[in-house]
Design a protein around this motif. Structure first.
Motif, PDB file in Angstrom:
ATOM      1  N   TRP A 141       0.880  -1.423  -0.335  1.00 39.80           N
ATOM      2  CA  TRP A 141      -0.364   0.085   0.345  1.00 39.80           C
ATOM      3  C   TRP A 141       0.769   1.200   0.075  1.00 39.80           C
ATOM      4  N   PRO A 142       1.360   1.361  -1.563  1.00 36.15           N
ATOM      5  CA  PRO A 142       2.305   2.472  -0.956  1.00 36.15           C
ATOM      6  C   PRO A 142       2.062   4.014  -1.522  1.00 36.15           C
ATOM      7  N   SER A 143       2.883   4.907  -1.374  1.00 37.74           N
ATOM      8  CA  SER A 143       2.021   6.171  -1.299  1.00 37.74           C
ATOM      9  C   SER A 143       2.613   6.523  -2.926  1.00 37.74           C
ATOM     10  N   TRP A 144       1.817   7.298  -3.251  1.00 35.21           N
ATOM     11  CA  TRP A 144       3.035   8.242  -4.412  1.00 35.21           C
ATOM     12  C   TRP A 144       3.068   9.793  -4.517  1.00 35.21           C
ATOM     13  N   SER A 145       4.417  10.037  -5.532  1.00 32.57           N
ATOM     14  CA  SER A 145       4.473  11.381  -5.498  1.00 32.57           C
ATOM     15  C   SER A 145       4.485  11.293  -7.480  1.00 32.57           C
ATOM     16  N   HIS A 163       2.006  14.670  -3.611  1.00 36.49           N
ATOM     17  CA  HIS A 163       1.962  13.697  -2.833  1.00 36.49           C
ATOM     18  C   HIS A 163       0.594  12.795  -2.366  1.00 36.49           C
ATOM     19  N   ARG A 164       0.368  11.355  -2.117  1.00 35.20           N
ATOM     20  CA  ARG A 164      -0.334  11.090  -2.330  1.00 35.20           C
ATOM     21  C   ARG A 164      -0.801   9.743  -1.033  1.00 35.20           C
ATOM     22  N   GLU A 165      -1.640   9.530  -0.145  1.00 38.71           N
ATOM     23  CA  GLU A 165      -0.876   8.245   0.784  1.00 38.71           C
ATOM     24  C   GLU A 165      -1.538   7.053   0.354  1.00 38.71           C
ATOM     25  N   ALA A 166      -1.355   6.333   1.312  1.00 36.71           N
ATOM     26  CA  ALA A 166      -1.746   4.941   0.657  1.00 36.71           C
ATOM     27  C   ALA A 166      -3.260   4.976   0.733  1.00 36.71           C
ATOM     28  N   ASN A 218      -5.859   5.366  -4.325  1.00 36.87           N
ATOM     29  CA  ASN A 218      -4.030   5.700  -5.069  1.00 36.87           C
ATOM     30  C   ASN A 218      -3.668   4.943  -5.220  1.00 36.87           C
TER      31      ASN A 218
END
Length: 215
Positions: A121-125, A140-143, A147
């Motif tokens: 469940w990784p975060s994303w940029s 940035h977007r959290e898990a 996402n």
């Protein structure tokens, strides 16, 4: 419960580490259509994994064990961009085959890399290139269910460096079998969870087009 979670999560516009080339539908219509793709959930932490109604998909993209005649060693991952398939090579000329979504024309990367790290469940940029193309992308977007990287991500490396291409889950199941992303390889969340459990860091990944993966 899963329908309420998905409806809520998909009220925000869907973004991808491999950005969809199509214009998004109006939010309300997209949310209803997206929720209709799901039929339940698979227990996972910190979020349950939404399960896709496979009747909506071409049966050839279903996860299955197939014959495999390629030269790659068992344990290797082979992505065939033209077929929209990912193969996890097994002994005895077999492979586990998964349907995938790939990069749109001009964005698909090919070559040989390795799994440098794995994320749950990784975060994303977005990358700098993505921000230059679409400045309104979030930093940035959290898990979470909305996402773009989904439930798991395999980060591809060459010579010890992250090359910014991933094999990852998706919150856009209709993109499996399509050529829509900015280069990454998308899998259904339940499929990327399965792959994640089968491959260690260091796994060799071959991404090929027109039968070739040598740059």
């Amino acid at each position: 419960m899963i329908r309420r979670l998905i409806l809520g999560a998909l009220l925000s516009a869907s973004l991808s580490a491999c950005q969809t080339a199509q214009q998004p539908a109006p939010v309300e219509a997209a949310a209803i259509e997206d929720a209709a793709w799901y039929i339940g959930s698979m227990p996972d932490k910190p979020f349950d994994v939404p399960l896709v109604d496979r009747r909506r998909m071409d049966a050839k993209y279903a996860r299955q064990t197939v014959s495999y005649e390629g030269p790659e060693r068992p344990g290797s991952i082979v992505v065939d961009i033209d077929q929209r398939m990912l193969y996890l090579v097994q002994p005895d000329k077999k492979a586990i085959r998964y349907g995938v979504g790939v990069g749109k024309q001009g964005f698909s990367w090919k070559g040989v890399a390795s799994v440098g790290r794995k994320g749950v469940w990784p975060s994303w940029s977005p990358t700098k290139t993505m921000k230059s193309i679409k400045p309104d992308l979030p930093v940035h977007r959290e898990a979470g269910l909305d996402n773009p990287l989904g439930a798991r991500a395999l980060y591809l490396y060459q010579d010890g460096r992250d090359i910014l291409f991933r094999i990852h889950g998706t919150n856009e199941p209709w993109s499996i079998g399509e050529q829509l992303s900015s280069g990454c390889v998308r899998m259904l969340n339940e499929d990327v969870v399965d792959l994640y459990e089968r491959v260690p860091v260091g796994t060799t990944v071959y991404v090929k087009r027109n039968g070739r993966y040598r740059v």
